[in-house]
Design an enzyme around this catalytic site. Structure first.
Site, mmCIF file in Angstrom:
data_model
loop_
_atom_site.group_PDB
_atom_site.id
_atom_site.type_symbol
_atom_site.label_atom_id
_atom_site.label_comp_id
_atom_site.label_asym_id
_atom_site.label_seq_id
_atom_site.Cartn_x
_atom_site.Cartn_y
_atom_site.Cartn_z
ATOM 1 N N ARG A 64 71.362 35.704 30.683
ATOM 2 C CA ARG A 64 71.171 36.976 31.358
ATOM 3 C C ARG A 64 71.603 38.211 31.026
ATOM 4 O O ARG A 64 71.034 39.313 31.098
ATOM 5 C CB ARG A 64 71.993 36.541 32.900
ATOM 6 C CG ARG A 64 71.640 37.434 34.179
ATOM 7 C CD ARG A 64 72.357 36.766 35.327
ATOM 8 N NE ARG A 64 71.840 35.703 35.643
ATOM 9 C CZ ARG A 64 70.677 35.268 36.272
ATOM 10 N NH1 ARG A 64 69.753 36.340 36.608
ATOM 11 N NH2 ARG A 64 70.191 34.042 36.617
ATOM 12 N N MET A 89 63.192 39.815 41.687
ATOM 13 C CA MET A 89 63.480 38.696 42.073
ATOM 14 C C MET A 89 64.529 37.826 41.111
ATOM 15 O O MET A 89 64.460 36.861 40.799
ATOM 16 C CB MET A 89 62.536 37.524 42.510
ATOM 17 C CG MET A 89 61.589 38.217 43.497
ATOM 18 S SD MET A 89 62.412 38.705 45.177
ATOM 19 C CE MET A 89 62.598 36.717 45.710
ATOM 20 N N ARG A 90 65.408 38.815 40.561
ATOM 21 C CA ARG A 90 66.321 38.413 39.517
ATOM 22 C C ARG A 90 67.577 38.906 39.877
ATOM 23 O O ARG A 90 67.824 40.166 39.924
ATOM 24 C CB ARG A 90 65.708 38.675 38.171
ATOM 25 C CG ARG A 90 66.322 38.335 37.033
ATOM 26 C CD ARG A 90 65.862 38.743 35.919
ATOM 27 N NE ARG A 90 66.694 38.387 34.560
ATOM 28 C CZ ARG A 90 66.933 37.365 34.100
ATOM 29 N NH1 ARG A 90 66.426 36.122 34.535
ATOM 30 N NH2 ARG A 90 67.896 37.044 33.365
ATOM 31 N N LEU A 92 71.063 40.151 38.891
ATOM 32 C CA LEU A 92 71.789 41.264 37.647
ATOM 33 C C LEU A 92 73.143 40.601 37.217
ATOM 34 O O LEU A 92 73.616 40.017 38.120
ATOM 35 C CB LEU A 92 71.510 42.644 38.037
ATOM 36 C CG LEU A 92 70.527 43.494 38.495
ATOM 37 C CD1 LEU A 92 70.832 44.651 39.209
ATOM 38 C CD2 LEU A 92 69.743 43.413 37.421
ATOM 39 N N HIS A 108 66.039 44.951 51.505
ATOM 40 C CA HIS A 108 66.160 43.833 52.148
ATOM 41 C C HIS A 108 65.569 43.771 53.521
ATOM 42 O O HIS A 108 66.023 44.529 54.454
ATOM 43 C CB HIS A 108 67.644 43.283 52.128
ATOM 44 C CG HIS A 108 67.855 41.910 52.300
ATOM 45 N ND1 HIS A 108 67.403 40.825 51.666
ATOM 46 C CD2 HIS A 108 67.819 41.137 53.618
ATOM 47 C CE1 HIS A 108 67.468 39.595 52.248
ATOM 48 N NE2 HIS A 108 67.804 39.749 53.401
ATOM 49 N N GLU A 142 77.993 40.843 44.902
ATOM 50 C CA GLU A 142 77.673 39.866 45.945
ATOM 51 C C GLU A 142 76.408 39.967 46.450
ATOM 52 O O GLU A 142 75.900 41.185 46.648
ATOM 53 C CB GLU A 142 78.581 40.507 47.401
ATOM 54 C CG GLU A 142 78.755 39.183 48.582
ATOM 55 C CD GLU A 142 79.072 39.864 49.709
ATOM 56 O OE1 GLU A 142 78.576 39.235 50.736
ATOM 57 O OE2 GLU A 142 79.747 40.836 49.821
ATOM 58 N N ASP A 144 72.960 40.166 48.029
ATOM 59 C CA ASP A 144 72.649 41.020 49.488
ATOM 60 C C ASP A 144 73.883 41.308 50.092
ATOM 61 O O ASP A 144 73.984 41.463 51.425
ATOM 62 C CB ASP A 144 71.688 40.183 50.310
ATOM 63 C CG ASP A 144 70.259 39.681 49.525
ATOM 64 O OD1 ASP A 144 70.004 40.439 48.944
ATOM 65 O OD2 ASP A 144 69.896 38.471 50.014
#
Ligand code: GRF
Length: 200
Positions: A64, A89-90, A92, A108, A142, A144
């Site tokens: 990553r 959709m990844r 960080l 979101h 964290e 979302d």
């Protein structure tokens, strides 16, 4: 101010952002679109708009952080001061989040902290809530989580399908994300003690 948008899929939010920049509703320059999926339709939208793209396959990187470091190199080259996640959709890495602390926005499709995760609209629909909505927030470690910039409610209409609800939620996204981005590029957002102050 130069900013980048990160995508993985369809890119309807990207399109709303491209249009808003064109119309002068975002007073910043969208100079780079980054994707972790080489076949994302969003890349097509960027190319059509003449925006530089960077599509990297995570499989080509050891991990990553290596992937994120390659992205950061490009961001630095383009003097990017704001990163806008729009259906990216990844997750960080901590390294990325530290490097761009208070400079990464996400959208979101729920009223956070309710319905975190990748299926927020369906989850809210199935839970039978009467009200859901859209949240724009800064990205922290964290998932979302992170300080809320803007939220807007969407009432669930009795008898509507999840697809109909989804369509109405997307319409709200396309309206409020450009607004949040414009506030940021005009220096109107301040994060103080985990809360966002909107300076007017
Ligand atoms: C949006 O619903 C957004 O809230 C979520 O992913 C979706 C992306 O849609 N994070 P699109 O690719 O912008 O059409």
């Amino acid at each position: 101010m130069n900013f980048a948008v990160f995508v993985s899929g369809y890119g309807s939010n990207l399109q709303a952002i491209i249009d808003a920049v064109r119309q002068g509703a975002i007073k910043g320059r969208l100079v780079l679109v980054v994707s972790d999926k080489k076949d994302a339709y969003a890349l097509e939208r960027a190319r059509k708009a003449g925006i530089k793209t960077l599509a990297l396959d995570p499989k080509d990187f050891a991990g990553r952080e290596e992937f994120d470091k390659a992205v950061i190199r490009q961001l630095q080259k383009e003097k990017i001061e704001l990163v806008v996640l729009a259906g990216f959709m990844r997750i960080l890495s901590e390294h990325f989040i530290r490097t761009y602390r208070d400079k990464v926005l996400n959208i979101h499709p729920s009223l956070l902290p309710q319905f975190k995760g990748a299926h927020a609209i369906k989850d809210a629909f199935e839970a039978g809530v009467k009200t859901t909505g859209v949240t724009v927030h800064f990205v922290t470690e964290e998932l979302d989580g992170g300080p809320v910039v803007l939220q807007e409610k969407v009432e669930v209409t009795p008898g509507e399908s999840v697809e109909q609800l989804e369509e109405r939620i997307h319409k709200v996204e396309h309206r409020i994300y450009p607004k949040a981005i414009d506030l940021f590029v005009r220096g109107k957002l301040k994060v103080i003690g985990g809360r966002v102050e909107v300076l007017l």
